[in-house]
Design a protein around this motif. Structure first.
Motif, PDB file in Angstrom:
ATOM      1  N   ARG A  93       0.839  -1.166   0.105  1.00 24.24           N
ATOM      2  CA  ARG A  93       0.158  -0.061   0.075  1.00 24.24           C
ATOM      3  C   ARG A  93       0.888   1.331   0.018  1.00 24.24           C
ATOM      4  O   ARG A  93       0.486   2.173  -0.714  1.00 24.24           O
ATOM      5  CB  ARG A  93      -1.082   0.208   1.326  1.00 24.24           C
ATOM      6  CG  ARG A  93      -2.304  -0.564   0.975  1.00 24.24           C
ATOM      7  CD  ARG A  93      -3.313  -0.221   1.984  1.00 24.24           C
ATOM      8  NE  ARG A  93      -2.624  -0.545   3.477  1.00 24.24           N
ATOM      9  CZ  ARG A  93      -2.965  -1.877   4.076  1.00 24.24           C
ATOM     10  NH1 ARG A  93      -3.171  -2.802   3.573  1.00 24.24           N
ATOM     11  NH2 ARG A  93      -2.261  -1.787   5.163  1.00 24.24           N
ATOM     12  N   ALA A  94       1.829   1.230   0.812  1.00 25.94           N
ATOM     13  CA  ALA A  94       2.947   2.493   0.998  1.00 25.94           C
ATOM     14  C   ALA A  94       3.561   2.742  -0.498  1.00 25.94           C
ATOM     15  O   ALA A  94       3.681   3.760  -0.841  1.00 25.94           O
ATOM     16  CB  ALA A  94       3.827   2.227   1.944  1.00 25.94           C
ATOM     17  N   LEU A  95       3.895   1.527  -0.980  1.00 28.47           N
ATOM     18  CA  LEU A  95       4.496   1.642  -2.437  1.00 28.47           C
ATOM     19  C   LEU A  95       3.712   2.375  -3.367  1.00 28.47           C
ATOM     20  O   LEU A  95       3.992   3.096  -4.253  1.00 28.47           O
ATOM     21  CB  LEU A  95       4.982   0.513  -2.993  1.00 28.47           C
ATOM     22  CG  LEU A  95       6.291  -0.080  -2.300  1.00 28.47           C
ATOM     23  CD1 LEU A  95       6.642  -1.563  -2.666  1.00 28.47           C
ATOM     24  CD2 LEU A  95       7.650   0.734  -2.379  1.00 28.47           C
ATOM     25  N   ARG A  96       2.237   1.833  -3.423  1.00 29.42           N
ATOM     26  CA  ARG A  96       1.285   2.470  -4.420  1.00 29.42           C
ATOM     27  C   ARG A  96       0.674   3.758  -4.293  1.00 29.42           C
ATOM     28  O   ARG A  96       0.810   4.359  -5.112  1.00 29.42           O
ATOM     29  CB  ARG A  96      -0.087   1.290  -4.130  1.00 29.42           C
ATOM     30  CG  ARG A  96       0.515   0.098  -4.835  1.00 29.42           C
ATOM     31  CD  ARG A  96      -1.130  -0.652  -4.748  1.00 29.42           C
ATOM     32  NE  ARG A  96      -0.719  -1.934  -5.259  1.00 29.42           N
ATOM     33  CZ  ARG A  96      -1.424  -3.142  -4.949  1.00 29.42           C
ATOM     34  NH1 ARG A  96      -2.420  -2.883  -4.298  1.00 29.42           N
ATOM     35  NH2 ARG A  96      -1.186  -4.204  -5.912  1.00 29.42           N
ATOM     36  N   THR A  97       0.848   4.324  -2.943  1.00 32.09           N
ATOM     37  CA  THR A  97       0.780   5.614  -2.715  1.00 32.09           C
ATOM     38  C   THR A  97       1.765   6.597  -2.594  1.00 32.09           C
ATOM     39  O   THR A  97       1.690   7.749  -2.361  1.00 32.09           O
ATOM     40  CB  THR A  97       0.034   5.565  -1.351  1.00 32.09           C
ATOM     41  OG1 THR A  97       0.782   5.230  -0.338  1.00 32.09           O
ATOM     42  CG2 THR A  97      -1.090   5.025  -1.482  1.00 32.09           C
TER      43      THR A  97
END
Length: 66
Positions: free
Chosen positions: A57-61
């Motif tokens: 999730r952190a990578l995507r955002t």
């Protein structure tokens, strides 16, 4: 005793494909496995499912710094 199958390792679609990839991942029962793609017999890091999902999730955002 149950027979455990070998993990199916994969490289990111963002990897260079020229032998310069740095990590491979595999799905595990409760998360993911990560290893150095240039050292397949080396150490493996096991990451629990909730931590792996938070990481993805952190990578995507994340915003690129470039």
């Amino acid at each position: 005793m149950a027979v455990r199958s070998e993990p199916r390792w994969f490289k990111s679609s963002y990897s260079g494909g020229s032998g310069t990839e740095c990590v491979e991942c595999a799905h595990a029962l409760d998360g993911a496995l990560v290893r150095d793609s240039k050292n397949a017999n080396g150490p493996v890091v096991a990451v629990r499912a909730h931590a792996w999902q938070a990481f993805i999730r952190a990578l995507r955002t994340a915003k690129p710094e470039c």
